[in-house]
Design an enzyme around this catalytic site. Structure first.
Site, PDB file in Angstrom:
ATOM      1  N   ARG A 173       1.018  -1.148  -0.038  1.00 23.78           N
ATOM      2  CA  ARG A 173      -0.065  -0.068  -0.048  1.00 23.78           C
ATOM      3  C   ARG A 173       0.843   1.062   0.083  1.00 23.78           C
ATOM      4  O   ARG A 173       1.825   1.279   0.626  1.00 23.78           O
ATOM      5  CB  ARG A 173      -1.126  -0.022   1.231  1.00 23.78           C
ATOM      6  CG  ARG A 173      -1.859   1.039   1.093  1.00 23.78           C
ATOM      7  CD  ARG A 173      -3.011   0.919   2.440  1.00 23.78           C
ATOM      8  NE  ARG A 173      -3.582  -0.268   2.331  1.00 23.78           N
ATOM      9  CZ  ARG A 173      -4.735  -0.593   1.527  1.00 23.78           C
ATOM     10  NH1 ARG A 173      -4.989   0.233   0.537  1.00 23.78           N
ATOM     11  NH2 ARG A 173      -5.235  -1.860   1.713  1.00 23.78           N
TER      12      ARG A 173
ATOM     13  N   GLU B 107       0.527  -7.703  -3.853  1.00 21.76           N
ATOM     14  CA  GLU B 107      -0.615  -7.215  -3.884  1.00 21.76           C
ATOM     15  C   GLU B 107      -0.368  -5.338  -3.971  1.00 21.76           C
ATOM     16  O   GLU B 107       0.141  -4.825  -2.987  1.00 21.76           O
ATOM     17  CB  GLU B 107      -1.697  -7.220  -2.814  1.00 21.76           C
ATOM     18  CG  GLU B 107      -3.060  -6.286  -2.916  1.00 21.76           C
ATOM     19  CD  GLU B 107      -4.028  -6.630  -1.564  1.00 21.76           C
ATOM     20  OE1 GLU B 107      -4.610  -5.558  -1.216  1.00 21.76           O
ATOM     21  OE2 GLU B 107      -3.576  -7.397  -0.898  1.00 21.76           O
TER      22      GLU B 107
ATOM     23  N   THR C   3      -7.962  -3.513  -2.972  1.00 19.55           N
ATOM     24  CA  THR C   3      -8.745  -2.511  -2.879  1.00 19.55           C
ATOM     25  C   THR C   3      -9.693  -2.229  -4.346  1.00 19.55           C
ATOM     26  O   THR C   3      -9.935  -1.229  -4.904  1.00 19.55           O
ATOM     27  CB  THR C   3      -8.286  -1.060  -2.383  1.00 19.55           C
ATOM     28  OG1 THR C   3      -7.278  -1.463  -1.585  1.00 19.55           O
ATOM     29  CG2 THR C   3      -9.320  -0.163  -1.871  1.00 19.55           C
TER      30      THR C   3
ATOM     31  N   LYS D  86     -11.044 -13.548   1.507  1.00 18.89           N
ATOM     32  CA  LYS D  86     -10.240 -12.762   2.449  1.00 18.89           C
ATOM     33  C   LYS D  86     -10.665 -12.376   3.715  1.00 18.89           C
ATOM     34  O   LYS D  86     -11.883 -11.680   3.691  1.00 18.89           O
ATOM     35  CB  LYS D  86      -9.466 -11.480   1.634  1.00 18.89           C
ATOM     36  CG  LYS D  86      -8.766 -10.598   2.374  1.00 18.89           C
ATOM     37  CD  LYS D  86      -8.487  -9.361   1.770  1.00 18.89           C
ATOM     38  CE  LYS D  86      -9.098  -8.213   2.239  1.00 18.89           C
ATOM     39  NZ  LYS D  86      -8.802  -6.864   1.866  1.00 18.89           N
TER      40      LYS D  86
ATOM     41  N   GLY E 169      -3.752  -7.657  11.205  1.00 20.90           N
ATOM     42  CA  GLY E 169      -3.409  -8.331  12.611  1.00 20.90           C
ATOM     43  C   GLY E 169      -2.756  -9.489  12.540  1.00 20.90           C
ATOM     44  O   GLY E 169      -2.502 -10.121  13.593  1.00 20.90           O
TER      45      GLY E 169
ATOM     46  N   GLY F 153       1.024  -6.491   5.491  1.00 20.58           N
ATOM     47  CA  GLY F 153       1.254  -4.868   4.886  1.00 20.58           C
ATOM     48  C   GLY F 153       2.194  -4.379   5.468  1.00 20.58           C
ATOM     49  O   GLY F 153       3.469  -4.574   5.109  1.00 20.58           O
ATOM     50  N   SER F 154       2.142  -3.607   6.412  1.00 24.15           N
ATOM     51  CA  SER F 154       3.288  -2.351   6.779  1.00 24.15           C
ATOM     52  C   SER F 154       4.320  -3.189   7.420  1.00 24.15           C
ATOM     53  O   SER F 154       5.602  -2.604   7.528  1.00 24.15           O
ATOM     54  CB  SER F 154       2.761  -1.325   7.807  1.00 24.15           C
ATOM     55  OG  SER F 154       2.059  -1.883   8.938  1.00 24.15           O
TER      56      SER F 154
END
Length: 203
Positions: A17, A40, A71, A131, A159, A178-179
């Site tokens: 992202r 992604e 998204t 998902k 999470g 993700g991050s």
């Protein structure tokens, strides 16, 4: 190499992202080196389709990585991703129109769900995977309970970390990270180091 084959090799989807087209190939290379092969690119990232195009052009033919979009909210989004070379479609919701267009174009459909009703809506429309988001709040036990009636492969997103990834993979076909792997400003070396930790955790 298909999404399913890449997921069997390493069941981690890196969620990039905020990535830019300029960063895309160095980040791809860092993740590939560490052993993560599913990427992604959320469509709310800057010029997301160009990032997907870069990854598809360099890696898809050789089967080294597989890039798709996250998204994804509309059927037109799906068509745009397909034109850019993306191979899978991840959404935050279970929109039958998006799922049907994904399958019409021969891409892998991974809509989001939180309840059994949403999961069945997605599966009736033709979803390949589901998902589960946000996964961390309810944990692997919730997925295990759902699997009594839901017979589709599930990806846990939101999470998931190195402490609970093994428990999620006991009941899920994969996870999205993700991050912890990528956020704007991280260097390729930092990304590779983080990715290696997750790749080792799933082994």
């Amino acid at each position: 190499m298909t999404f399913q084959e890449q997921a069997r090799r390493c069941p981690v989807v890196a969620i990039l992202r905020g990535i830019t087209p300029e960063e895309m190939l160095p980040v791809c290379e860092a993740l590939r080196t560490a052993g993560i092969r599913l990427l992604e690119v959320p469509l709310n990232s800057p010029d997301a389709l160009e990032s997907i195009r870069h990854a598809a052009a360099k890696y898809h033919a050789a089967g080294e990585l597989l890039a798709g979009a996250g998204t994804v909210l509309t059927a037109q989004n799906v068509r745009d991703v397909a034109a850019a070379g993306g191979r899978f479609i991840i959404s935050p919701d279970a929109n039958p129109e998006v799922i049907r267009e994904t399958k019409r174009l021969g891409l892998v459909s991974i809509p989001g769900f939180f309840t059994a009703t949403e999961a069945f809506t997605a599966l009736r429309a033709g979803a390949d995977y589901l998902k589960f988001f946000p996964a961390g709040k309810l944990g692997p036990g919730y997925v295990k309970d759902l699997k009594a009636v839901i017979k589709a492969p599930i990806l846990a997103v939101g999470g998931v970390d190195t402490d609970n990834i093994a428990a999620f993979l006991d009941v899920c076909a994969g996870v999205g990270i993700g991050s912890a792997l990528y956020k704007p400003g991280k260097t390729p070396a930092e990304i590779e180091q983080a990715a290696a930790v997750y790749a080792a955790a799933v082994r």
